[in-house]
Design a protein around this motif. Structure first.
Motif, mmCIF file in Angstrom:
data_model
loop_
_atom_site.group_PDB
_atom_site.id
_atom_site.type_symbol
_atom_site.label_atom_id
_atom_site.label_comp_id
_atom_site.label_asym_id
_atom_site.label_seq_id
_atom_site.Cartn_x
_atom_site.Cartn_y
_atom_site.Cartn_z
ATOM 1 N N SER A 175 0.818 -1.209 0.000
ATOM 2 C CA SER A 175 0.000 0.000 0.000
ATOM 3 C C SER A 175 0.852 1.258 0.000
ATOM 4 C CB SER A 175 -0.910 0.018 1.234
ATOM 5 O OG SER A 175 -1.735 -1.122 1.287
ATOM 6 N N VAL A 228 3.307 5.909 -2.452
ATOM 7 C CA VAL A 228 3.679 7.097 -1.692
ATOM 8 C C VAL A 228 5.196 7.242 -1.650
ATOM 9 C CG1 VAL A 228 3.351 8.347 0.479
ATOM 10 C CG2 VAL A 228 1.631 6.692 -0.273
ATOM 11 N N GLU A 287 -0.113 9.482 2.427
ATOM 12 C CA GLU A 287 -0.444 10.576 1.529
ATOM 13 C C GLU A 287 -0.645 11.868 2.315
ATOM 14 O OE1 GLU A 287 -0.401 10.516 -1.595
ATOM 15 O OE2 GLU A 287 -0.919 8.525 -2.351
ATOM 16 N N ASP A 346 -5.746 6.232 -1.971
ATOM 17 C CA ASP A 346 -5.001 5.822 -0.778
ATOM 18 C C ASP A 346 -5.909 5.140 0.244
ATOM 19 O OD1 ASP A 346 -2.387 6.009 0.682
ATOM 20 O OD2 ASP A 346 -3.661 7.044 2.122
#
Length: 427
Positions: free
Chosen positions: A116, A120, A185, A328
């Protein structure tokens, strides 16, 4: 990008320890439980812990930060392996059970947080290149972990193997503490891919239905993959009874070479079409694994294994990059759902494939399981085509084509020390 490469290196060290431990823990479980059923029960407990952890991993990452989750997972797993190394042959069964639960849940938490966080860390344009580096690192770690397990256990015993695994988690956690990658984020953004009104059905908290189809196929692929993992030792004993370990080493080494080549091809200008690329790659991977079980000579077997590895690496990069293209907020939940689907599929497949091998040949079992994956891939292809036709009829020109080779520059990377939304930057 330099800092991200350092993170990839620490990830490779951790993955090496995991694959070394995979063999060591299986043998140690037999020593503690004294039965083959005990080995299966320990493995099932580990997988079950990962399945249960999947749905909550994304939520925990959103609350405490992804970097914090990764560090916590590394610390918990390092502690668990240190306990096992100290206890050694005197390890009670309940302690072994607690350790495998920590390992199963910890691996899921770490994996969900890392996947995940990649967009970023390196930016959306560099995510495919970053995923390729992670896949390459894991593939090499797989081969080295499997290859070194026997000598490490022979010369140092299980305690040494567990200590090495604990140290590998410490290296990974220390890298995250020192490098402090930004993993959150600045604000909750929307999906980076435009969503057209009426373009495709929305489901599961607004996530496109085709993306959920990807996750379902990934779980089916994990079920299929369990068959060749269970059947390969059987084939190795039949094909090369004098040295089955060498047979398996050749197979997995060729597979690893294929996964590395997949990253190199994508890095040098390959393009992916999301769902279609993943579905086609799944078909190619399944066909290659089935071919590898048809009794090929050594050279042809390695070619088939390399082809399977290439398709495996391709699908991993395409799949992960596609899920990372979501917003996100959705990303963590999607990877949590994916982890649950993958581990549940593999656990179920392992049990069913092992039972099927009692009465069917390895080739038949592998062909049946991978045939299910091919059917799932074809269904996804049809759904993807239907969605494309629907977009054309509505006059929309949206396309999923995206370059898969862009490597982020140092300016594009966002893996510095900023905390983004103010929380502890985590995985």
């Amino acid at each position: 990008m330099f800092r991200f490469r350092l993170l990839v290196t620490s990830y490779a060290v951790s993955a090496y320890g995991n694959y070394l431990n995979l063999i060591a823990l299986s043998l140690f479980s037999y020593e503690v439980t004294g039965t083959a059923f005990g080995i299966g029960a320990v493995m099932a407990l580990r997988l079950l812990a990962g399945v249960v952890a999947g749905p909550i991993a994304g939520a925990v990452g959103a609350r405490v930060g992804r970097r914090g989750v990764m560090i916590g997972a590394d610390a918990a797993q390092a502690t668990a392996m240190a306990v096992l190394a100290v206890c050694g042959a005197r390890t009670p069964l309940w302690v072994l059970g607690c350790v495998v639960v920590v390992l199963g849940a910890g691996n899921t938490f770490f994996s969900v947080a890392l996947r995940s966080a990649v967009p970023v860390m390196v930016g959306q344009e560099g995510r495919a290149h970053a995923n390729g580096l992670l896949v390459t690192a894991r593939s090499l770690a797989t081969v080295l972990g499997f290859a070194s397990a026997a000598p490490v256990i022979a010369y140092g015993g299980y305690g040494t193997a567990f200590a090495v695994n604990a140290a590998s988690f410490v290296v990974s956690g220390a890298a995250l503490l020192v490098l402090r990658p930004r993993t959150e984020e600045e604000s909750s953004g929307e999906s980076t891919e435009p969503v057209e009104p009426g373009g495709f059905t929305r489901a599961w908290a607004g996530v496109p239905a085709l993306v959920l189809g990807l996750v379902a196929l990934r779980g089916t692929d994990a079920l299929a993959s369990s068959s060749h993992n269970v059947a390969l030792p059987v084939v190795a004993e039949i094909a090369e009874a004098s040295d089955p370990a060498l047979y398996m080493s050749r197979f997995w080494a060729a597979w690893a070479v294929g996964t590395v080549l997949a990253h190199q091809v994508l890095k040098r200008g390959g393009k992916a079409r999301g769902e279609r690329a993943f579905a086609l790659g799944t078909c190619a991977m399944s066909c290659s694994f089935v071919l590898a079980f048809t009794g090929l000579p050594a050279v042809a077997l390695m070619v088939a294994a390399a082809a399977a590895g290439f398709a495996d690496g391709w699908t991993e990069i395409v799949y992960t990059s596609r899920l990372q293209a979501t917003g996100d907020r959705e990303r963590g939940r999607l990877f949590g759902l994916s982890a649950t689907a993958e581990q549940a599929g593999f656990a179920l497949g392992t049990v069913v494939a092992a039972a099927a091998l009692e009465s069917l040949s390895p080739l038949t079992v592998v062909a049946l399981f991978h045939g299910v994956a091919v059917c799932g891939a074809l269904a996804l292809l049809l759904a993807s085509r239907a969605g494309r036709v629907d977009r054309k009829t509505t006059g929309l020109s949206y396309t999923r084509d995206e370059p898969m080779c862009t490597a982020p520059t140092e300016e594009e990377g966002t893996h510095g020390t900023r905390t983004g939304d103010g929380r502890l930057p985590g995985a």
